[in-house]
Write a protein that holds these residues in place. Structure first.
Motif, PDB file in Angstrom:
ATOM      1  N   GLY A 280       0.818  -1.214   0.000  1.00 12.22           N
ATOM      2  CA  GLY A 280       0.000   0.000   0.000  1.00 12.22           C
ATOM      3  C   GLY A 280       0.845   1.254   0.000  1.00 12.22           C
ATOM      4  O   GLY A 280       0.563   2.222  -0.730  1.00 12.22           O
ATOM      5  N   LEU A 281       1.950   1.259   0.792  1.00 13.69           N
ATOM      6  CA  LEU A 281       2.836   2.426   0.795  1.00 13.69           C
ATOM      7  C   LEU A 281       3.512   2.619  -0.562  1.00 13.69           C
ATOM      8  O   LEU A 281       3.672   3.756  -1.033  1.00 13.69           O
ATOM      9  N   VAL A 282       3.920   1.503  -1.197  1.00 12.27           N
ATOM     10  CA  VAL A 282       4.545   1.607  -2.523  1.00 12.27           C
ATOM     11  C   VAL A 282       3.558   2.191  -3.538  1.00 12.27           C
ATOM     12  O   VAL A 282       3.913   3.036  -4.369  1.00 12.27           O
ATOM     13  N   LEU A 283       2.302   1.745  -3.460  1.00 11.95           N
ATOM     14  CA  LEU A 283       1.285   2.267  -4.371  1.00 11.95           C
ATOM     15  C   LEU A 283       1.021   3.750  -4.112  1.00 11.95           C
ATOM     16  O   LEU A 283       0.810   4.534  -5.053  1.00 11.95           O
ATOM     17  N   LEU A 284       1.041   4.162  -2.831  1.00  8.96           N
ATOM     18  CA  LEU A 284       0.858   5.587  -2.526  1.00  8.96           C
ATOM     19  C   LEU A 284       2.006   6.405  -3.108  1.00  8.96           C
ATOM     20  O   LEU A 284       1.781   7.484  -3.681  1.00  8.96           O
ATOM     21  N   ALA A 285       3.241   5.911  -2.970  1.00  5.05           N
ATOM     22  CA  ALA A 285       4.397   6.630  -3.528  1.00  5.05           C
ATOM     23  C   ALA A 285       4.303   6.688  -5.049  1.00  5.05           C
ATOM     24  O   ALA A 285       4.592   7.735  -5.664  1.00  5.05           O
TER      25      ALA A 285
ATOM     26  N   ILE B 173      10.954   4.739   1.135  1.00  8.42           N
ATOM     27  CA  ILE B 173       9.766   5.062   0.340  1.00  8.42           C
ATOM     28  C   ILE B 173       9.351   6.516   0.537  1.00  8.42           C
ATOM     29  O   ILE B 173       9.067   7.254  -0.433  1.00  8.42           O
ATOM     30  N   MET B 174       9.346   6.977   1.779  1.00  2.00           N
ATOM     31  CA  MET B 174       8.880   8.343   2.029  1.00  2.00           C
ATOM     32  C   MET B 174       9.924   9.377   1.627  1.00  2.00           C
ATOM     33  O   MET B 174       9.578  10.523   1.322  1.00  2.00           O
ATOM     34  N   SER B 175      11.200   9.003   1.604  1.00  2.00           N
ATOM     35  CA  SER B 175      12.220   9.920   1.073  1.00  2.00           C
ATOM     36  C   SER B 175      12.002  10.147  -0.413  1.00  2.00           C
ATOM     37  O   SER B 175      12.163  11.266  -0.925  1.00  2.00           O
ATOM     38  N   MET B 176      11.629   9.068  -1.119  1.00  2.00           N
ATOM     39  CA  MET B 176      11.296   9.216  -2.538  1.00  2.00           C
ATOM     40  C   MET B 176      10.115  10.163  -2.728  1.00  2.00           C
ATOM     41  O   MET B 176      10.100  10.996  -3.641  1.00  2.00           O
ATOM     42  N   MET B 177       9.110  10.044  -1.843  1.00  2.00           N
ATOM     43  CA  MET B 177       7.946  10.924  -1.942  1.00  2.00           C
ATOM     44  C   MET B 177       8.327  12.373  -1.657  1.00  2.00           C
ATOM     45  O   MET B 177       7.871  13.300  -2.342  1.00  2.00           O
ATOM     46  N   CYS B 178       9.199  12.583  -0.659  1.00  2.00           N
ATOM     47  CA  CYS B 178       9.648  13.956  -0.349  1.00  2.00           C
ATOM     48  C   CYS B 178      10.452  14.548  -1.501  1.00  2.00           C
ATOM     49  O   CYS B 178      10.309  15.744  -1.823  1.00  2.00           O
ATOM     50  N   LEU B 179      11.289  13.728  -2.141  1.00  2.97           N
ATOM     51  CA  LEU B 179      12.075  14.207  -3.266  1.00  2.97           C
ATOM     52  C   LEU B 179      11.169  14.654  -4.414  1.00  2.97           C
ATOM     53  O   LEU B 179      11.397  15.707  -5.035  1.00  2.97           O
ATOM     54  N   GLY B 180      10.127  13.876  -4.698  1.00  3.05           N
ATOM     55  CA  GLY B 180       9.182  14.265  -5.748  1.00  3.05           C
ATOM     56  C   GLY B 180       8.463  15.564  -5.428  1.00  3.05           C
ATOM     57  O   GLY B 180       8.251  16.408  -6.307  1.00  3.05           O
ATOM     58  N   LEU B 181       8.108  15.735  -4.142  1.00  5.51           N
ATOM     59  CA  LEU B 181       7.430  16.974  -3.741  1.00  5.51           C
ATOM     60  C   LEU B 181       8.357  18.183  -3.852  1.00  5.51           C
ATOM     61  O   LEU B 181       7.929  19.272  -4.258  1.00  5.51           O
ATOM     62  N   MET B 182       9.631  18.019  -3.510  1.00  8.10           N
ATOM     63  CA  MET B 182      10.559  19.143  -3.610  1.00  8.10           C
ATOM     64  C   MET B 182      10.831  19.534  -5.066  1.00  8.10           C
ATOM     65  O   MET B 182      11.051  20.698  -5.369  1.00  8.10           O
ATOM     66  N   ARG B 183      10.789  18.555  -5.970  1.00 12.41           N
ATOM     67  CA  ARG B 183      11.003  18.855  -7.384  1.00 12.41           C
ATOM     68  C   ARG B 183       9.779  19.462  -8.049  1.00 12.41           C
ATOM     69  O   ARG B 183       9.899  20.153  -9.063  1.00 12.41           O
ATOM     70  N   ASP B 184       8.635  19.220  -7.492  1.00 12.31           N
ATOM     71  CA  ASP B 184       7.379  19.643  -8.139  1.00 12.31           C
ATOM     72  C   ASP B 184       7.226  21.164  -8.105  1.00 12.31           C
ATOM     73  O   ASP B 184       7.645  21.821  -7.151  1.00 12.31           O
ATOM     74  N   ARG B 185       6.627  21.692  -9.202  1.00 15.16           N
ATOM     75  CA  ARG B 185       6.300  23.114  -9.259  1.00 15.16           C
ATOM     76  C   ARG B 185       4.836  23.343  -9.641  1.00 15.16           C
ATOM     77  O   ARG B 185       4.447  24.489  -9.895  1.00 15.16           O
ATOM     78  N   THR B 186       4.055  22.277  -9.656  1.00 17.71           N
ATOM     79  CA  THR B 186       2.641  22.414 -10.034  1.00 17.71           C
ATOM     80  C   THR B 186       1.747  22.711  -8.846  1.00 17.71           C
ATOM     81  O   THR B 186       0.658  23.249  -9.016  1.00 17.71           O
ATOM     82  N   GLN B 187       2.207  22.348  -7.632  1.00 19.64           N
ATOM     83  CA  GLN B 187       1.405  22.553  -6.432  1.00 19.64           C
ATOM     84  C   GLN B 187       1.869  23.785  -5.674  1.00 19.64           C
ATOM     85  O   GLN B 187       3.028  24.212  -5.819  1.00 19.64           O
ATOM     86  N   PRO B 188       0.990  24.381  -4.871  1.00 25.82           N
ATOM     87  CA  PRO B 188       1.414  25.530  -4.057  1.00 25.82           C
ATOM     88  C   PRO B 188       2.579  25.157  -3.146  1.00 25.82           C
ATOM     89  O   PRO B 188       2.629  24.056  -2.586  1.00 25.82           O
ATOM     90  N   SER B 189       3.499  26.055  -3.008  1.00 26.91           N
ATOM     91  CA  SER B 189       4.712  25.785  -2.231  1.00 26.91           C
ATOM     92  C   SER B 189       4.389  25.419  -0.780  1.00 26.91           C
ATOM     93  O   SER B 189       4.961  24.469  -0.225  1.00 26.91           O
ATOM     94  N   LEU B 190       3.474  26.154  -0.154  1.00 24.39           N
ATOM     95  CA  LEU B 190       3.133  25.882   1.254  1.00 24.39           C
ATOM     96  C   LEU B 190       2.564  24.481   1.413  1.00 24.39           C
ATOM     97  O   LEU B 190       2.931  23.752   2.357  1.00 24.39           O
TER      98      LEU B 190
END
Length: 480
Positions: A74-79, A131-148
């Motif tokens: 389930g965590l892998v699918l969420l990531a 797994i969650m480090s991968m998710m954090c890395l994707g969020l830091m690279r993203d520019r489509t969502q609000p920064s906050l």
């Protein structure tokens, strides 16, 4: 007392509701296909927790490995779903590798030392952190969502990683005979409880992300719709302009044919009059016959000239100005009416026959013939028509004065419109194109036509034409 099973039931309820929610959201917005991976992740977590709830007090080793592996899936699918949603690299091979290591490590742990849960806890911590480090890395690279929002989600993930690490540290440092406090009947229940809180917080962050995506898509669609509306309006205005241009061309073509018909009547009338006179005179008067034949030749020359002029492909070839003398222009007009047998009614007064004029002689002759023809047509046969030509300032002024029926004052402003004829004229005396075509021809010379009612009876038509250098500059503007 908050025991382990109670926490598991709460976790199952939360994960199940979240999975159902994502299922309905995905059904509502099918284009967001990434949502089904998020729904599948929460569903896998709910299934794993449910299997843990319903298993017995002494589960089989394979059941322990299977149930926990389903939760990790389930965590892998969420990531994977989050990476797809953000448009970031998914690193699926890392998740698959971690699942295989999970199965191997947990299988060995429950087989060779089932009472020692420290190895399983440390293995889960490593799995969670990666797994969650991968998710954090994707969020830091993203520019489509609000920064906050991105940083809040990173904070939620970081909190869960820290909790996992803390649990591993505690498990490593606790003595083997340590017993849990009475508040939590199981020493791992607190970890599962904060895991449930993590699921709820992460679910809320995902909801806000989907809302931000939908809002951005809506704004983009509104902008695209606005652009399309502007484009359609621009195309509509272009189409309207094209239709107006086509309509104007059709009107101009019809107008052209009417003007041609009107202007050709004059030389044809001369030819008819001359042939009639030849038929009457015959051989009785060779001089008269010769004069009439000369008139026919002149009328034919004028007719051919008119044909060449009206059939010209462009305005420059149709408008052929040259330097002429006023006396020559008046002489051509006088000869025309002499040939039609109406010259005796005309009274010409020319102030200076040598005045130079830069103009198209055929066009100006046509204008003057039209004005005199109207004056003759709408006045009595015994009434003279006076033509006065003189220089005033830098203009040549030609006045054609008659003593005819005149024009009603209420209709004076309409005279010169195409096909308009005054209400006091008789049927069959004209087409309403003479003054209209005269004004058209005068525009080539920057000339003006004015109609004034006389004090007594009749009308006076006044033509004003710029002379010499003024005419030359006007010509350059017209033909530019």
């Amino acid at each position: 007392m908050l025991d382990l099973k109670t926490v598991l039931v709460v976790t199952f309820a939360a994960a199940s509701l979240q999975a159902v929610t994502w299922l309905f959201v995905w059904l509502a917005w099918r284009r967001l296909y990434e949502l089904k991976f998020l729904g599948a992740g929460f569903a896998a977590i709910a299934l794993g927790v449910l299997l843990m709830i319903v298993r017995g007090m002494e589960p089989a080793p394979w059941a322990i490995v299977l149930h926990n592996t389903i939760i990790k899936l389930g965590l892998v699918l969420l990531a994977d779903g989050l990476a797809r949603f953000l448009g970031q690299p998914r690193y699926t091979w890392i998740g698959v590798t971690l699942l295989l290591l999970q199965i191997v490590v947990w299988g060995a742990a429950v087989t060779f030392d089932p009472t020692n849960i420290a190895i399983r806890i440390h293995s889960s911590t490593v799995f969670t952190v990666v797994i969650m480090s991968m998710m954090c890395l994707g969020l830091m690279r993203d520019r489509t969502q609000p920064s906050l929002l991105r940083w809040i989600t990173i904070g939620v993930l970081a909190e869960y990683m820290i909790s996992s690490i803390v649990q591993s540290v505690i498990e490593y440092r606790l003595p083997a005979d340590f017993e849990s406090a009475s508040v939590l009947a199981d020493r791992n229940a607190w970890y599962l409880l904060q895991g449930t809180l993590f699921l709820i917080a992460f679910f809320a962050c995902l909801l806000f992300m989907v809302n931000a995506r939908l809002s951005a898509d809506l704004r983009e669609k509104n902008a695209a719709l606005s652009r399309e509306v502007r484009q359609r309006r621009r195309l509509e205005s272009q189409l309207t302009a094209s239709l107006e241009a086509e309509r104007a061309l059709r009107d101009e073509q019809a107008d052209f044919m009417r003007v041609v018909s009107h202007e050709f009547r004059t030389p044809l009338a001369i030819i008819r009059n001359a042939t009639d006179m030849i038929g009457l005179v015959g051989n009785k008067s060779p001089e008269a016959t010769k004069e009439r034949i000369a008139g026919i030749g002149e009328a034919l020359d004028r007719l051919f000239s008119l044909i060449d002029r009206f059939m010209a492909n462009d305005r420059d070839s149709g408008f052929q100005p040259e330097t002429i003398r006023v006396g020559s222009l008046v002489g051509d007009v006088r000869l025309h009416f002499d040939m039609t047998g109406r010259g005796e009614r005309l009274v010409f007064v020319v102030d200076d026959a040598a005045i130079p004029l830069f103009a198209d002689p055929e066009m100006l002759a046509t204008v003057l013939i039209n004005l005199i023809d109207n004056a003759l047509k709408y006045s009595s046969a015994n009434e003279p028509v006076e033509i006065d030509v003189r220089k005033e300032d830098e203009n040549l002024v030609l006045r054609v004065r008659d003593h005819g029926i005149g024009i009603p004052k209420a209709e004076l402003h309409k005279i010169g419109r195409r096909f308009f004829r005054a209400s006091n004229t008789m049927a069959g005396t004209g087409t309403g194109l003479g003054l209209y075509s005269s004004r058209k021809l005068l525009t080539y010379h920057r000339g003006k036509l004015q109609l004034l009612a006389n004090d007594g009876r009749g009308m006076t038509a006044i033509v004003r034409l710029p002379l010499t250098s003024a005419a030359q500059s006007s010509l350059e503007e017209v033909t530019a």
